[in-house]
Design a protein around this motif. Structure first.
Motif, PDB file in Angstrom:
ATOM      1  N   MET A   1       0.718  -1.243  -0.056  1.00 53.27           N
ATOM      2  CA  MET A   1       0.054  -0.023   0.007  1.00 53.27           C
ATOM      3  C   MET A   1       0.727   1.477  -0.085  1.00 53.27           C
ATOM      4  SD  MET A   1      -1.575  -0.030   4.065  1.00 53.27           S
ATOM      5  CE  MET A   1      -1.890   2.010   3.801  1.00 53.27           C
ATOM      6  N   GLU A   2       2.194   1.160   0.491  1.00 54.11           N
ATOM      7  CA  GLU A   2       3.188   2.283   0.213  1.00 54.11           C
ATOM      8  C   GLU A   2       3.800   2.429  -1.052  1.00 54.11           C
ATOM      9  OE1 GLU A   2       5.582   2.013   3.730  1.00 54.11           O
ATOM     10  OE2 GLU A   2       4.029   2.574   5.166  1.00 54.11           O
ATOM     11  N   ALA A   3       3.519   1.510  -1.938  1.00 50.85           N
ATOM     12  CA  ALA A   3       3.997   1.431  -3.446  1.00 50.85           C
ATOM     13  C   ALA A   3       3.192   2.766  -3.914  1.00 50.85           C
ATOM     14  CB  ALA A   3       3.705   0.173  -4.240  1.00 50.85           C
ATOM     15  N   LYS A   4       3.736   3.396  -5.151  1.00 45.50           N
ATOM     16  CA  LYS A   4       3.239   4.697  -5.740  1.00 45.50           C
ATOM     17  C   LYS A   4       2.462   4.316  -6.855  1.00 45.50           C
ATOM     18  CE  LYS A   4       6.911   7.444  -3.624  1.00 45.50           C
ATOM     19  NZ  LYS A   4       8.174   8.144  -3.880  1.00 45.50           N
ATOM     20  N   ASP A   5       1.581   5.111  -7.340  1.00 42.85           N
ATOM     21  CA  ASP A   5       1.033   5.113  -8.834  1.00 42.85           C
ATOM     22  C   ASP A   5       1.683   5.732  -9.589  1.00 42.85           C
ATOM     23  OD1 ASP A   5       0.360   7.708  -8.355  1.00 42.85           O
ATOM     24  OD2 ASP A   5      -1.563   7.380  -7.815  1.00 42.85           O
ATOM     25  N   PRO A   6       1.471   5.746 -11.160  1.00 39.13           N
ATOM     26  CA  PRO A   6       2.212   6.307 -11.921  1.00 39.13           C
ATOM     27  C   PRO A   6       2.356   7.798 -11.673  1.00 39.13           C
ATOM     28  CG  PRO A   6       0.620   5.096 -12.979  1.00 39.13           C
ATOM     29  CD  PRO A   6       0.406   5.033 -11.494  1.00 39.13           C
ATOM     30  N   THR A   7       1.740   8.736 -10.879  1.00 37.73           N
ATOM     31  CA  THR A   7       1.980  10.100 -10.739  1.00 37.73           C
ATOM     32  C   THR A   7       2.837  10.430  -9.433  1.00 37.73           C
ATOM     33  OG1 THR A   7       0.097  10.134  -9.069  1.00 37.73           O
ATOM     34  CG2 THR A   7      -0.401  10.516 -11.465  1.00 37.73           C
ATOM     35  N   GLY A   8       3.231   9.301  -8.678  1.00 40.45           N
ATOM     36  CA  GLY A   8       4.098   9.282  -7.444  1.00 40.45           C
ATOM     37  C   GLY A   8       3.432   9.499  -6.225  1.00 40.45           C
ATOM     38  N   GLU A   9       1.963   9.163  -6.229  1.00 42.23           N
ATOM     39  CA  GLU A   9       1.080   9.157  -5.110  1.00 42.23           C
ATOM     40  C   GLU A   9       1.174   7.864  -4.634  1.00 42.23           C
ATOM     41  OE1 GLU A   9      -0.034  11.743  -3.453  1.00 42.23           O
ATOM     42  OE2 GLU A   9       0.727  13.281  -5.125  1.00 42.23           O
ATOM     43  N   LEU A  10       1.046   7.893  -3.155  1.00 41.21           N
ATOM     44  CA  LEU A  10       1.020   6.489  -2.811  1.00 41.21           C
ATOM     45  C   LEU A  10      -0.427   5.729  -3.060  1.00 41.21           C
ATOM     46  CD1 LEU A  10       2.095   7.087   1.076  1.00 41.21           C
ATOM     47  CD2 LEU A  10       3.537   6.204  -0.719  1.00 41.21           C
ATOM     48  N   LEU A  11      -0.126   4.277  -3.411  1.00 40.53           N
ATOM     49  CA  LEU A  11      -1.431   3.683  -3.571  1.00 40.53           C
ATOM     50  C   LEU A  11      -2.330   3.594  -2.545  1.00 40.53           C
ATOM     51  CD1 LEU A  11       0.176   0.519  -5.488  1.00 40.53           C
ATOM     52  CD2 LEU A  11      -1.165   2.418  -6.344  1.00 40.53           C
ATOM     53  N   GLY A  12      -2.189   3.288  -1.363  1.00 37.89           N
ATOM     54  CA  GLY A  12      -3.073   3.151  -0.404  1.00 37.89           C
ATOM     55  C   GLY A  12      -3.808   1.978  -0.499  1.00 37.89           C
TER      56      GLY A  12
END
Length: 316
Positions: A194-205
Motif C-alpha cells: 500500500m506504500e507503493a506509488k501510482d504512476p503520478t508518484g502518489e501512494l497507492l494506499g
C-alpha cells in the motif's frame, strides 16, 4: 499442514500451504534479498484440525532483532495453538513486544483464526494494513473491516486499541468475526504494497491496492494462488520504478475450500494423543505447554459438533 504444527518464519517463501478448511499461498521476499526479513508469517493447526490460525507481522528492524521476535512469535503460536479465542494470544504478543520495545523493537500484525466447522473467521488488527476479501457470491473484492456499528462500540469500549504491538502496555485489542463461504478469499499483506506509488508518484494506499487487485483478477488467476500473487506484484511493480524495492514484501492469500465442516470421528479420536505429544515436545524444549482452551466450544465441540459454535455473532 499437520495437526499441532506451526509453519512459517521470516525467510524467502513462495509456496502453497494446505490447512483445515483453507487453501493458502504465501509469498515473502526480504529487503535486498537478505536471509531473513522484518516480515514474519505463521500458520498453525490445532490438535483436532478444526482451528487454523494465521499471523502476519511487520517487525521493525532487521537481522538478529527480528529473528528473536520471530522466535517469540513462533513460541506463542505453539502455546495457543489449541485456542479458538485468540484474545489471550494477542495480549501475550503485546506483552512480549512491550519487553522488546526496550530495544526499539515494535510490530504491526494481523491475526486471523479460522474455525472450520462453522466457517467463522475472527480477525484482530494491531496497526496493520486491512485485509482485502473476495466474496464468491457477489464476485467482488472489497476491504475487510468492521461495520460502522461495531467500530463505534469498539471505540467506546477501548479507545486507542489496535495500535502496533509494544507501544502501549495493557492495550486492549478488539476483534471482529466474519463468515467465509466456499471460494471466498482473504488477502493479507505488509505495508510495502500500500506504500507503493501510482504512476503520478502518489501512494497507492488501500484503495489503490484494491484497484490493482481487481485489475488482475481474471478466470486464469482466480483458480491459481501463485498466478494471482505474481500478477498482483507485477502490476504494482509496473506502476512506479521503485515499487517493492525498498522494503520487505509479503503476501498471504487464503481461500475457503468448504472442507472441515463435516464431523469426522478418527481425527477427533486421535486429537488427545496429538495433544499429549505436543505437550511433551513443548516440555522437552522448555516452552510453555500448548494446553487447550477450557471452553465448551473447544473441549465439548471436539467430540460433539453441535457444541462447537463461535462465541460471537458473525456477519456473512
Amino acid at each position: 499442514m499437520q495437526c499441532m504444527e506451526v509453519w512459517g518464519g521470516n525467510q524467502v517463501m513462495d509456496s502453497n500451504v494446505e490447512m483445515s478448511g483453507l487453501d493458502g499461498w504465501v509469498y515473502s521476499r526480504p529487503y535486498m534479498d537478505a536471509k531473513g526479513g522484518g516480515d514474519v508469517y505463521y500458520c498453525s493447526a490445532c490438535a483436532t484440525g478444526r482451528i487454523t490460525r494465521l499471523l502476519l507481522a511487520d517487525v521493525s528492524g532487521h537481522g538478529d532483532s527480528v529473528s528473536e521476535a520471530a522466535g517469540v512469535l513462533r513460541s506463542l503460536m505453539r502455546q495457543f495453538v489449541n485456542f479458538i479465542d485468540q484474545s489471550r494470544f494477542v495480549r501475550s504478543m503485546n506483552d512480549q513486544f512491550t519487553v522488546l520495545s526496550a530495544d526499539n523493537i515494535f510490530a504491526t500484525a494481523i491475526v486471523a483464526t479460522f474455525f472450520a466447522p462453522t466457517g467463522a473467521l475472527s480477525l484482530c488488527n494491531a496497526g496493520h494494513p486491512p485485509p482485502l476479501v473476495y466474496r464468491a457470491a457477489s464476485r467482488e473484492w472489497t476491504i475487510l473491516q468492521e461495520s460502522e456499528e461495531s467500530q463505534a462500540r469498539t471505540h467506546d469500549k477501548a479507545a486507542g486499541g489496535n495500535i502496533p504491538l509494544g507501544i502501549l502496555d495493557m492495550a486492549e485489542y478488539e476483534q471482529f468475526d466474519v463468515t467465509l463461504q466456499t471460494d471466498d478469499r482473504v488477502l493479507c499483506y505488509t505495508d510495502s504494497l500500500m506504500e507503493a506509488k501510482d504512476p503520478t508518484g502518489e501512494l497507492l494506499g488501500v484503495e489503490g491496492l484494491l484497484r490493482l487487485v481487481k485489475s488482475v483478477w481474471t478466470p486464469q488467476t482466480a483458480g491459481n494462488g501463485k498466478a494471482f500473487v505474481d500478477a498482483l506484484l507485477a502490476a504494482i511493480a509496473r506502476e512506479y520504478p521503485t515499487n517493492l524495492s525498498d522494503d520487505d514484501v509479503t503476501v498471504m492469500l487464503v481461500r475457503a475450500n468448504g472442507q472441515g465442516r463435516v464431523y469426522r470421528f478418527w481425527p477427533r479420536f486421535l486429537a488427545p494423543f496429538r495433544l499429549i505429544r505436543g505437550i511433551w515436545q513443548a516440555w522437552w524444549r522448555g516452552e510453555k505447554l500448548p494446553l487447550p482452551e477450557f471452553s465448551i466450544a473447544n473441549l465439548g465441540g471436539a467430540m460433539i459438533p453441535q457444541l462447537g459454535k463461535p462465541r460471537r455473532k458473525t456477519k456473512p
